[in-house]
Design an enzyme around this catalytic site. Structure first.
Site, PDB file in Angstrom:
ATOM      1  N   LYS A  47       0.818  -1.220   0.000  1.00  0.00           N
ATOM      2  CA  LYS A  47       0.000   0.000   0.000  1.00  0.00           C
ATOM      3  C   LYS A  47       0.849   1.266   0.000  1.00  0.00           C
ATOM      4  CE  LYS A  47      -4.439  -1.268   2.018  1.00  0.00           C
ATOM      5  NZ  LYS A  47      -5.312  -1.189   3.184  1.00  0.00           N
TER       6      LYS A  47
ATOM      7  N   LYS B 254      -4.524  -7.975  -6.909  1.00  0.00           N
ATOM      8  CA  LYS B 254      -5.773  -8.379  -6.271  1.00  0.00           C
ATOM      9  C   LYS B 254      -6.918  -7.453  -6.694  1.00  0.00           C
ATOM     10  CE  LYS B 254      -6.745  -7.119  -2.050  1.00  0.00           C
ATOM     11  NZ  LYS B 254      -7.119  -6.901  -0.647  1.00  0.00           N
TER      12      LYS B 254
ATOM     13  N   LYS C 121     -11.693  -2.931  -3.853  1.00  0.00           N
ATOM     14  CA  LYS C 121     -12.744  -1.927  -3.938  1.00  0.00           C
ATOM     15  C   LYS C 121     -12.178  -0.525  -3.945  1.00  0.00           C
ATOM     16  CE  LYS C 121     -14.516  -3.154   0.640  1.00  0.00           C
ATOM     17  NZ  LYS C 121     -13.466  -3.186   1.645  1.00  0.00           N
TER      18      LYS C 121
HETATM   19  P1  AMP Z   1     -11.432  -5.689   2.869  1.00  0.00           P
HETATM   20  O1  AMP Z   1     -12.156  -5.287   1.635  1.00  0.00           O
HETATM   21  O2  AMP Z   1      -9.967  -5.414   2.767  1.00  0.00           O
HETATM   22  O3  AMP Z   1     -12.037  -5.167   4.123  1.00  0.00           O
HETATM   23  O4  AMP Z   1     -11.563  -7.265   2.960  1.00  0.00           O
HETATM   24  C1  AMP Z   1     -12.665  -7.962   3.533  1.00  0.00           C
HETATM   25  C2  AMP Z   1     -12.500  -9.438   3.302  1.00  0.00           C
HETATM   26  O5  AMP Z   1     -12.571  -9.725   1.897  1.00  0.00           O
HETATM   27  C3  AMP Z   1     -11.145 -10.000   3.771  1.00  0.00           C
HETATM   28  O6  AMP Z   1     -11.340 -11.290   4.310  1.00  0.00           O
HETATM   29  C4  AMP Z   1     -10.335 -10.077   2.508  1.00  0.00           C
HETATM   30  O7  AMP Z   1      -9.331 -11.057   2.566  1.00  0.00           O
HETATM   31  C5  AMP Z   1     -11.409 -10.454   1.489  1.00  0.00           C
HETATM   32  N1  AMP Z   1     -11.037  -9.989   0.151  1.00  0.00           N
HETATM   33  C6  AMP Z   1     -10.821  -8.708  -0.246  1.00  0.00           C
HETATM   34  N2  AMP Z   1     -10.483  -8.651  -1.546  1.00  0.00           N
HETATM   35  C7  AMP Z   1     -10.466  -9.939  -1.984  1.00  0.00           C
HETATM   36  C8  AMP Z   1     -10.171 -10.539  -3.249  1.00  0.00           C
HETATM   37  N3  AMP Z   1      -9.828  -9.819  -4.309  1.00  0.00           N
HETATM   38  N4  AMP Z   1     -10.252 -11.905  -3.343  1.00  0.00           N
HETATM   39  C9  AMP Z   1     -10.614 -12.648  -2.266  1.00  0.00           C
HETATM   40  N5  AMP Z   1     -10.886 -12.144  -1.056  1.00  0.00           N
HETATM   41  C10 AMP Z   1     -10.825 -10.800  -0.903  1.00  0.00           C
END
Ligand code: AMP
Ligand code: TRP
Length: 334
Positions: A116, A199, A202
């Site tokens: 990041k 990856k 969002k």
């Molecule tokens: P976050 O959006 O960073 O708060 O992530 C929330 C959950 O979604 C966490 O368990 C992440 O590991 C999972 N996650 C986020 N992006 C991905 C992705 N591209 N593929 C699989 N899991 C994801």
């Protein structure tokens, strides 16, 4: 009794990566393990490690709760709760305490922080972003968590949580349960549709790189049609040499778990990317359209969302305060 805990940041709108890697697994765990206690947290304190618009952050917190309800998390059913991180101060308090049991060397190894902040001068980086894995450790350890279902990018943070917990237990006594991370077999890392070496996220600037749970069918079609592919025009699952089509196959499986990878390859053998993409777009768009209808009805009911927040807070505060008191006593804090 098994305790399951996980979290999602309200730092953007949820993507199909969040859905396939994490949220879908949460709903399955709720249904498959009626004897477990599950807590799903909207981690808004994590979201502020990147500058947020205050009104938008608040809206997105409620959006995320409505998405969890739409996907099937049911706090009224008894074994699952939804909580907003900032409503239980023990999360921040334990994070501060655990800061004193975590080394700079450990935080320096966190690849998410390195990714990041790549290319930025260290002098200008925020301490909160650096410290973020310690807050995540506090979230997990407050509730005697056994299992943490996440996407694979969070596994390193859970390893750190285990190390911090063991260190603390060894110094005082066995106060923390040592948690285990759990990832889905396929789809634990859904990749960026425009660059399958990254990856899906969002917070990406390129809206073609992700599909949001709220995307209408036209957007889903467009994004899948424009998704990059490999050079072979064959629907073959081989992430190392054909990462783009393998990612699309993972998405297909995320939306239709009944078909194995072999079955998908067989079904599209000789048909090329065009037919596969068309079917994938239809599958994703149809599933999302159903979810969106459910989402809208939950999102409109502000009184009900407020009740979910209040009940989650009440349930979690009690558990968290108990653990925090034990910890404070052990280290001599009054
Ligand atoms: P976050 O959006 O960073 O708060 O992530 C929330 C959950 O979604 C966490 O368990 C992440 O590991 C999972 N996650 C986020 N992006 C991905 C992705 N591209 N593929 C699989 N899991 C994801
Ligand atoms: N750091 C996680 C992410 O960005 C979110 C999170 C915060 C979390 N606290 C947690 C996940 C505790 C699991 C358990 O995805």
């Amino acid at each position: 009794m098994t305790r399951i805990f996980s979290g999602i940041q309200p730092s953007g709108k949820p993507t199909i990566g969040n859905y396939i890697g994490a949220m879908k697994q949460w709903v399955e765990l709720q249904e498959d393990s009626p004897d477990s206690q599950l807590i799903f947290s909207i981690v808004n304190l994590h979201a502020i490690t990147v500058r947020q618009d205050p009104d938008q952050l608040q809206e997105r917190t409620f959006d995320m709760i409505a998405w969890l309800l739409a996907l099937g998390i049911d706090p009224d059913q008894g074994n699952a709760k939804i909580m907003v991180q900032s409503t239980v101060p023990a999360h921040s308090e334990l994070a501060w305490i655990l800061d004193n049991y975590t080394t700079i060397g450990e935080l320096n190894r966190m690849t998410q922080f390195k990714d990041k902040t790549a290319g930025q001068k260290p002098e200008g980086l925020l301490v909160g972003l650096y410290n973020y894995p310690v807050l995540m450790a506090a979230d997990i350890l407050l509730y005697n968590t056994d299992i943490v279902p996440v996407g694979d990018d969070q596994i390193q943070h859970i390893e750190l949580t285990r190390d911090i917990a063991s260190r603390f237990n060894n110094l005082y006594k066995e106060v923390f349960v040592i948690p285990k991370g759990q990832i889905v077999q396929t789809g634990s890392r859904i990749m960026n549709l425009q660059d399958p070496s990254k990856k899906m996220s969002k917070s990406s600037d390129n809206h073609l790189s992700y599909i949001l749970l709220e995307d209408p069918p036209e957007q889903v079609n467009k994004k899948i049609k424009k998704a990059v592919t490999d050079q072979y025009n064959q629907v073959v699952y081989h992430p190392a040499t054909q990462p783009a089509i393998s990612n699309l196959i993972n998405i297909y499986r995320g939306f239709n778990g009944d078909l194995s990878i072999e079955a998908i390859q067989k079904r599209y053998s000789g048909l090329g990317y065009g037919q596969f993409k068309q079917d994938l777009a239809e599958l994703v768009a149809d599933t999302l359209a159903d979810l969106q209808t459910r989402y809208r009805s939950f999102r409109e009911d502000q009184a009900m969302l407020g009740r979910v927040v209040a009940e989650g807070k009440e349930h979690c505060q009690q558990l968290a305060d108990q653990k925090l008191d034990q910890v404070k006593q052990l280290i001599g804090l009054i």
